[in-house]
Design a protein around this motif. Structure first.
Motif, PDB file in Angstrom:
ATOM      1  N   SER A 130       0.837  -1.202   0.000  1.00 51.29           N
ATOM      2  CA  SER A 130       0.000   0.000   0.000  1.00 51.29           C
ATOM      3  C   SER A 130       0.874   1.255   0.000  1.00 51.29           C
ATOM      4  CB  SER A 130      -0.908  -0.007   1.223  1.00 51.29           C
ATOM      5  OG  SER A 130      -1.680   1.180   1.293  1.00 51.29           O
ATOM      6  N   ALA A 131       1.927   1.254   0.824  1.00 48.57           N
ATOM      7  CA  ALA A 131       2.821   2.418   0.860  1.00 48.57           C
ATOM      8  C   ALA A 131       3.531   2.607  -0.477  1.00 48.57           C
ATOM      9  CB  ALA A 131       3.840   2.246   1.981  1.00 48.57           C
ATOM     10  N   LEU A 132       3.866   1.512  -1.152  1.00 48.50           N
ATOM     11  CA  LEU A 132       4.544   1.608  -2.442  1.00 48.50           C
ATOM     12  C   LEU A 132       3.611   2.201  -3.500  1.00 48.50           C
ATOM     13  CD1 LEU A 132       7.091   1.041  -4.065  1.00 48.50           C
ATOM     14  CD2 LEU A 132       6.245  -1.273  -4.490  1.00 48.50           C
ATOM     15  N   SER A 133       2.360   1.742  -3.528  1.00 49.95           N
ATOM     16  CA  SER A 133       1.395   2.308  -4.477  1.00 49.95           C
ATOM     17  C   SER A 133       1.167   3.787  -4.204  1.00 49.95           C
ATOM     18  CB  SER A 133       0.066   1.551  -4.383  1.00 49.95           C
ATOM     19  OG  SER A 133       0.195   0.224  -4.847  1.00 49.95           O
ATOM     20  N   ASP A 134       1.079   4.143  -2.933  1.00 48.95           N
ATOM     21  CA  ASP A 134       0.894   5.552  -2.576  1.00 48.95           C
ATOM     22  C   ASP A 134       2.103   6.380  -3.006  1.00 48.95           C
ATOM     23  OD1 ASP A 134      -0.503   7.739  -0.959  1.00 48.95           O
ATOM     24  OD2 ASP A 134       1.437   7.624   0.058  1.00 48.95           O
ATOM     25  N   LEU A 135       3.305   5.829  -2.855  1.00 50.12           N
ATOM     26  CA  LEU A 135       4.510   6.551  -3.273  1.00 50.12           C
ATOM     27  C   LEU A 135       4.514   6.770  -4.779  1.00 50.12           C
ATOM     28  CD1 LEU A 135       7.270   7.787  -2.723  1.00 50.12           C
ATOM     29  CD2 LEU A 135       8.253   5.494  -2.934  1.00 50.12           C
ATOM     30  N   TRP A 136       4.143   5.755  -5.542  1.00 52.13           N
ATOM     31  CA  TRP A 136       4.056   5.928  -6.996  1.00 52.13           C
ATOM     32  C   TRP A 136       3.101   7.065  -7.334  1.00 52.13           C
ATOM     33  CZ3 TRP A 136       4.631   1.663 -11.107  1.00 52.13           C
ATOM     34  CH2 TRP A 136       5.775   0.904 -10.862  1.00 52.13           C
ATOM     35  N   SER A 137       1.957   7.087  -6.667  1.00 54.23           N
ATOM     36  CA  SER A 137       0.969   8.135  -6.923  1.00 54.23           C
ATOM     37  C   SER A 137       1.535   9.510  -6.582  1.00 54.23           C
ATOM     38  CB  SER A 137      -0.297   7.862  -6.104  1.00 54.23           C
ATOM     39  OG  SER A 137      -1.247   8.886  -6.270  1.00 54.23           O
ATOM     40  N   ARG A 138       2.200   9.628  -5.425  1.00 55.12           N
ATOM     41  CA  ARG A 138       2.758  10.924  -5.019  1.00 55.12           C
ATOM     42  C   ARG A 138       3.903  11.359  -5.941  1.00 55.12           C
ATOM     43  NH1 ARG A 138       5.400  10.749  -0.475  1.00 55.12           N
ATOM     44  NH2 ARG A 138       5.282   8.517  -0.014  1.00 55.12           N
ATOM     45  N   THR A 139       4.705  10.392  -6.380  1.00 54.80           N
ATOM     46  CA  THR A 139       5.830  10.733  -7.254  1.00 54.80           C
ATOM     47  C   THR A 139       5.340  11.230  -8.610  1.00 54.80           C
ATOM     48  OG1 THR A 139       7.184   9.046  -6.165  1.00 54.80           O
ATOM     49  CG2 THR A 139       7.938   9.848  -8.294  1.00 54.80           C
ATOM     50  N   ILE A 140       4.368  10.543  -9.160  1.00 52.54           N
ATOM     51  CA  ILE A 140       3.830  10.961 -10.457  1.00 52.54           C
ATOM     52  C   ILE A 140       3.158  12.324 -10.334  1.00 52.54           C
ATOM     53  CG2 ILE A 140       2.091  10.400 -12.197  1.00 52.54           C
ATOM     54  CD1 ILE A 140       2.747   7.454 -11.716  1.00 52.54           C
ATOM     55  N   ALA A 141       2.460  12.555  -9.213  1.00 54.33           N
ATOM     56  CA  ALA A 141       1.825  13.864  -9.001  1.00 54.33           C
ATOM     57  C   ALA A 141       2.883  14.968  -8.940  1.00 54.33           C
ATOM     58  CB  ALA A 141       1.003  13.838  -7.722  1.00 54.33           C
ATOM     59  N   ALA A 142       4.003  14.726  -8.253  1.00 51.36           N
ATOM     60  CA  ALA A 142       5.073  15.729  -8.182  1.00 51.36           C
ATOM     61  C   ALA A 142       5.703  15.959  -9.549  1.00 51.36           C
ATOM     62  CB  ALA A 142       6.131  15.281  -7.177  1.00 51.36           C
ATOM     63  N   TRP A 143       5.889  14.882 -10.306  1.00 50.60           N
ATOM     64  CA  TRP A 143       6.439  14.976 -11.671  1.00 50.60           C
ATOM     65  C   TRP A 143       5.510  15.801 -12.552  1.00 50.60           C
ATOM     66  CZ3 TRP A 143       4.676  12.427 -16.278  1.00 50.60           C
ATOM     67  CH2 TRP A 143       5.598  12.364 -17.320  1.00 50.60           C
ATOM     68  N   LEU A 144       4.216  15.541 -12.472  1.00 43.95           N
ATOM     69  CA  LEU A 144       3.240  16.289 -13.263  1.00 43.95           C
ATOM     70  C   LEU A 144       3.179  17.751 -12.840  1.00 43.95           C
ATOM     71  CD1 LEU A 144       0.363  13.650 -13.305  1.00 43.95           C
ATOM     72  CD2 LEU A 144       1.619  14.446 -15.312  1.00 43.95           C
ATOM     73  N   ASP A 145       3.302  18.000 -11.529  1.00 42.12           N
ATOM     74  CA  ASP A 145       3.264  19.381 -11.046  1.00 42.12           C
ATOM     75  C   ASP A 145       4.389  20.208 -11.647  1.00 42.12           C
ATOM     76  OD1 ASP A 145       0.981  19.270  -9.507  1.00 42.12           O
ATOM     77  OD2 ASP A 145       2.033  18.689  -7.679  1.00 42.12           O
ATOM     78  N   VAL A 146       5.586  19.615 -11.761  1.00 42.48           N
ATOM     79  CA  VAL A 146       6.706  20.348 -12.363  1.00 42.48           C
ATOM     80  C   VAL A 146       6.427  20.621 -13.835  1.00 42.48           C
ATOM     81  CG1 VAL A 146       9.154  20.239 -12.958  1.00 42.48           C
ATOM     82  CG2 VAL A 146       8.386  19.450 -10.724  1.00 42.48           C
ATOM     83  N   LEU A 147       5.939  19.614 -14.554  1.00 42.27           N
ATOM     84  CA  LEU A 147       5.657  19.813 -15.979  1.00 42.27           C
ATOM     85  C   LEU A 147       4.552  20.851 -16.178  1.00 42.27           C
ATOM     86  CD1 LEU A 147       5.765  16.136 -17.348  1.00 42.27           C
ATOM     87  CD2 LEU A 147       7.609  17.813 -17.184  1.00 42.27           C
ATOM     88  N   GLY A 148       3.522  20.782 -15.336  1.00 41.61           N
ATOM     89  CA  GLY A 148       2.431  21.755 -15.450  1.00 41.61           C
ATOM     90  C   GLY A 148       2.885  23.163 -15.122  1.00 41.61           C
TER      91      GLY A 148
END
Length: 446
Positions: A130-148
């Motif tokens: 569960s923590a790993l899936s949550d980390l993937w979600s948070r990492t992708i959100a941070a990656w998208l935030d920079v691109l946006g």
């Protein structure tokens, strides 16, 4: 010509170097996994939970003990005689060495404890997933935030350039006597607004890059050659809804963790009920002793014993029964918690799926509005070239394009983050995760 060739070669080399250092999304996720303290905590807790198997299993295995005792004996003997008391002192050594073996034969409590230990290890594994899936979600959100954020900086820079040119032209028209004071003031106000919007976008980009670096230990500036994916290039197809929910309700880490807690409490309930039951052990020991005394000086004893030990609990003041009732109530609570977890997951899944479907429609509508604003800008630019439009109208439409582009980017980010939140309900090994991450990565290439 030679210098032009050298400069062209250097530029091409710089492009190749930048491409070589481009951060692929998989690499970004791997970097976050290597340093995220939340995931490290979950990993340590998983390892600790797995040790419960060895701890509980040890109670079912043979227990071998060795005991060595040495004592120094000083004995004074006083004997009454006709000649008066006679006192004799004796100093001797008492030595005892014992090797004992105990093997449980009937141990219902320890058997249930071993099964509870296995369930605890499963719980630790599910919480880590569960923590790993949550980390993937948070990492992708941070990656998208920079691109946006970087996209919005580019938009505001283009807007500022156009608005600054419009303000410059209005000032020239006013100086020639063709313009009005109001038009010039309006153009200057629009220029101030455009500058403020650019500064705000730059501050936002700095904050997003810092959050990205804290999570991944990577520089956000290395994403400069990436672009924000389009909502049409990375999406969850409607056909996958049922399959995704089936995965959430069957292999979702949070649901499996709730089931593991229920199993732990069930076996603990069995443990508590087993405290009423008798236990049977096989015992064996070998003892070598030397107990010096005035009568047995230097005598050594060797003894070997083999037998069984039966323990039957009779009365413990009501504590055993109270513990059993407590365990039953805890087990019943875990059943309710598991059902509540499933309800919460279903509610979240339904809400997020509906939200991402609605966001997809709104994003596509926002894209149409942006294209319409660009068409207006082209019309005004054409009219301006023929003297039919004003620079103030061009500034207004440039600001309109910037606002609609900002709305589109914000909707895209919300859409992708909602999709990531949906996928965080399933393990990262689920094919839907791999397909979505791959589509995002490919779509981010310019």
């Amino acid at each position: 010509m030679r210098h032009h060739f050298i400069l062209s070669s250097l530029a091409a080399a710089c492009v190749l170097v930048a491409s070589a250092h481009a951060q692929e999304l998989r690499e970004v996720i791997g970097a976050a996994q290597a340093r995220d303290p939340t995931l490290q905590s979950a990993s340590a807790n998983r390892d600790a939970a797995e040790e419960n198997i060895g701890i509980s299993r040890s109670r079912l295995l043979p227990q071998l003990n060795y005991q060595d005792t040495r004592q120094q004996l000083h004995q004074t003997t006083t004997q009454a005689t006709s000649a008066g008391p006679q006192v004799r002192d004796f100093d001797g050594t008492s030595i005892s060495r014992q090797l004992s073996l105990r093997q449980g034969v009937i141990r219902p409590r320890d058997v249930a404890g071993y099964m509870a230990g296995e369930a605890q290890a499963e719980y630790g594994g599910h919480k880590y997933a569960s923590a790993l899936s949550d980390l993937w979600s948070r990492t992708i959100a941070a990656w998208l935030d920079v691109l946006g954020a970087r996209t919005l900086v580019d938009v505001q820079q283009q807007t500022l350039k156009a608005v600054a040119e419009a303000a410059k032209q209005e000032s020239k028209r006013f100086d020639r006597g063709d313009g009005t004071r109001d038009a010039r003031a309006e153009a200057q106000a629009q220029l101030v607004q455009a500058r403020a919007m650019l500064v705000d976008a730059q501050y936002t980009l700095q904050a997003r890059e810092r959050a990205y670096q804290l999570l991944t230990n990577l520089e956000g500036k290395r994403l400069a050659n990436k672009r924000l994916p389009s909502e049409l290039e990375a999406r969850l197809p409607e056909a996958s809804k049922d399959d995704l929910w089936a995965a959430v309700s069957s292999v979702g880490p949070e649901f499996l963790a709730a089931q593991a807690v229920e199993s732990v409490n069930r076996f603990r309930m069995i443990q508590s009920a087993s405290d009423h039951l008798p236990t049977l052990d096989v015992v064996a020991s070998s003892t070598r002793a030397q107990n010096d005394s005035t009568n047995t000086l230097g005598a050594t004893y060797n003894s070997r014993q083999v037998g069984v030990q039966l323990a039957v609990p009779l009365f413990a003041g009501g504590g055993i029964e109270a513990s059993r009732r407590q365990a039953v109530a805890t087990y019943q609570a875990s059943i309710a918690d598991r059902e509540a977890t499933l309800m919460r997951l279903e509610t979240q899944f339904a809400g997020d799926w509906a939200a991402q479907a609605g966001l997809l429609e709104r994003t596509q509508a926002a894209r149409d509005l942006l294209e319409a604003a660009k068409d207006q800008r082209r019309g005004i630019e054409l009219g301006l070239s023929h003297g039919l439009r004003s620079w103030g109208e061009l500034s207004n439409v440039e600001l309109l394009v910037a606002r609609r582009h900002t709305d589109l980017v914000n909707l895209q980010l919300s859409l992708f983050k909602t999709q990531a939140r949906l996928l965080s309900l399933v393990p990262v090994q689920t094919p839907a995760w791999d397909a979505w991450v791959q589509s995002l990565d490919v779509a981010s290439h310019p």
